[in-house]
Design a protein around this motif. Sequence first.
Motif, PDB file in Angstrom:
ATOM      1  N   PHE A 166       0.827  -1.207   0.000  1.00 55.95           N
ATOM      2  CA  PHE A 166       0.000   0.000   0.000  1.00 55.95           C
ATOM      3  C   PHE A 166       0.860   1.255   0.000  1.00 55.95           C
ATOM      4  O   PHE A 166       2.046   1.226   0.330  1.00 55.95           O
ATOM      5  N   GLU A 216      -3.836   4.186  -4.874  1.00 52.04           N
ATOM      6  CA  GLU A 216      -4.159   2.880  -5.467  1.00 52.04           C
ATOM      7  C   GLU A 216      -3.556   2.756  -6.871  1.00 52.04           C
ATOM      8  O   GLU A 216      -2.998   1.721  -7.236  1.00 52.04           O
ATOM      9  N   THR A 229      -3.582  -8.845  -7.330  1.00 53.80           N
ATOM     10  CA  THR A 229      -4.981  -9.073  -6.952  1.00 53.80           C
ATOM     11  C   THR A 229      -5.073  -9.875  -5.661  1.00 53.80           C
ATOM     12  O   THR A 229      -5.887  -9.590  -4.776  1.00 53.80           O
ATOM     13  N   GLN A 257      -4.109  -7.626  -2.664  1.00 62.35           N
ATOM     14  CA  GLN A 257      -5.158  -6.693  -2.269  1.00 62.35           C
ATOM     15  C   GLN A 257      -6.348  -7.411  -1.621  1.00 62.35           C
ATOM     16  O   GLN A 257      -7.001  -6.852  -0.739  1.00 62.35           O
ATOM     17  N   ALA A 258      -6.599  -8.635  -2.050  1.00 63.11           N
ATOM     18  CA  ALA A 258      -7.690  -9.399  -1.432  1.00 63.11           C
ATOM     19  C   ALA A 258      -7.386  -9.691   0.030  1.00 63.11           C
ATOM     20  O   ALA A 258      -8.247  -9.534   0.907  1.00 63.11           O
ATOM     21  N   LEU A 293      -5.269  -7.989   1.898  1.00 60.80           N
ATOM     22  CA  LEU A 293      -5.260  -6.693   2.586  1.00 60.80           C
ATOM     23  C   LEU A 293      -6.675  -6.294   2.983  1.00 60.80           C
ATOM     24  O   LEU A 293      -6.925  -5.840   4.114  1.00 60.80           O
ATOM     25  N   THR A 294      -7.620  -6.462   2.078  1.00 59.59           N
ATOM     26  CA  THR A 294      -9.009  -6.100   2.357  1.00 59.59           C
ATOM     27  C   THR A 294      -9.608  -6.981   3.452  1.00 59.59           C
ATOM     28  O   THR A 294     -10.329  -6.503   4.336  1.00 59.59           O
ATOM     29  N   GLU A 295      -9.282  -8.274   3.404  1.00 59.59           N
ATOM     30  CA  GLU A 295      -9.855  -9.221   4.360  1.00 59.59           C
ATOM     31  C   GLU A 295      -9.262  -9.093   5.759  1.00 59.59           C
ATOM     32  O   GLU A 295      -9.960  -9.225   6.765  1.00 59.59           O
ATOM     33  N   ALA A 304      -6.853  -6.548   7.008  1.00 61.74           N
ATOM     34  CA  ALA A 304      -6.375  -5.282   7.571  1.00 61.74           C
ATOM     35  C   ALA A 304      -7.164  -4.860   8.806  1.00 61.74           C
ATOM     36  O   ALA A 304      -6.596  -4.497   9.846  1.00 61.74           O
TER      37      ALA A 304
END
Length: 353
Positions: free
Chosen positions: A217, A229, A253, A256-257, A259-261, A263
Amino acid sequence: MMRGIMKITCLTLVFLLVFNSFPVAAANTRSDTGEMVIKIGVATAVVVGAVCLIRTAIINGKAGKLYHEGEKLAAAGDWPGAVQAYTKAWELNPDYKDVAAKLAEAKEKAGTMYLRLGDEAWKEKKLEAAEAYYRQALQYIPASTEARQKLNQLAQELAWVHYRRGLSYEAVNRWPEALQEYERAYLLAPEISEFADHYRRAKANADQNLPLRTVLFFINHTSTAGVEELLARELQQQMQAAANGKYVMLDYTRTQAVLTEQAAALGGELDEKLALDLGRILGVDEVVIGAIHSFEVRNRVRIEVSAKRLQIPTGRVNKEVKPFTYTFARGATAANWRDELPKLATELAKRLN
């Protein structure tokens, strides 16, 4: 080509013979030397003509033998063998009987046969055999949309077979075999991020000298929304392009998946501690994080950025890029500066590497 040359030679000699004969008949004054020339010409023409006839007979004999061999193989249902025999006959003499039509028919029959064998193998879940049969069908009928469609449909199913094999090898740390299977899965279905992720991970593990990296990030301290981004994604691509066998980049991808799940569960702030935790979850050797400190659009577009490569799990800074200002090319404006972002990412990748 040789047959054509021989025919031209024969015609030329006959022409010379006739050309030299007319003056002799008209004047009846040809010398002994002239008569000798005529005799030599006649003898040469006869010899060359005989050679042409013999050669044609030999070629036709060979072509005929291969033609009849093709007939026998076709009658026995051996269409690939028939294609081979007819092809050799056609190469010797394309005008021999109906060899061209026979060859076309044999190719069509062979392609149909391999399509049927492919269907049977697929029905029995012998996917790799089915793929081989469909590819053989295309060799005989390259314009077949049916064979291509079946190969495309089979690719997805076959990719998952290779992927599952890769997982089995990975579970026992057999990384070279895992890499081979993941690579096959990735090549068959590169759009599936899961395949790309495991392929790159196996590539790094198969060669212990290759660190596995990913861009996590950038923290955006400006009022320009979304630039962080865009920069992270571009940097990922530029670092992957510049790897040159020195490291492997994990699929963006996938990164980022995770990271989203994860973080929010690991911590509410994007910082080095979170980066290290995410790096452990991703199983990478290094993560890249950074910050965008300023972004201004006046007579020139300027952006100030910084970044660093952190080693996992120690947190040691392997490379740090202190804040620097990048000035976009003239012509970059508030409307089109995004088109110039890859150049900034290229510069940043150089400094990080």
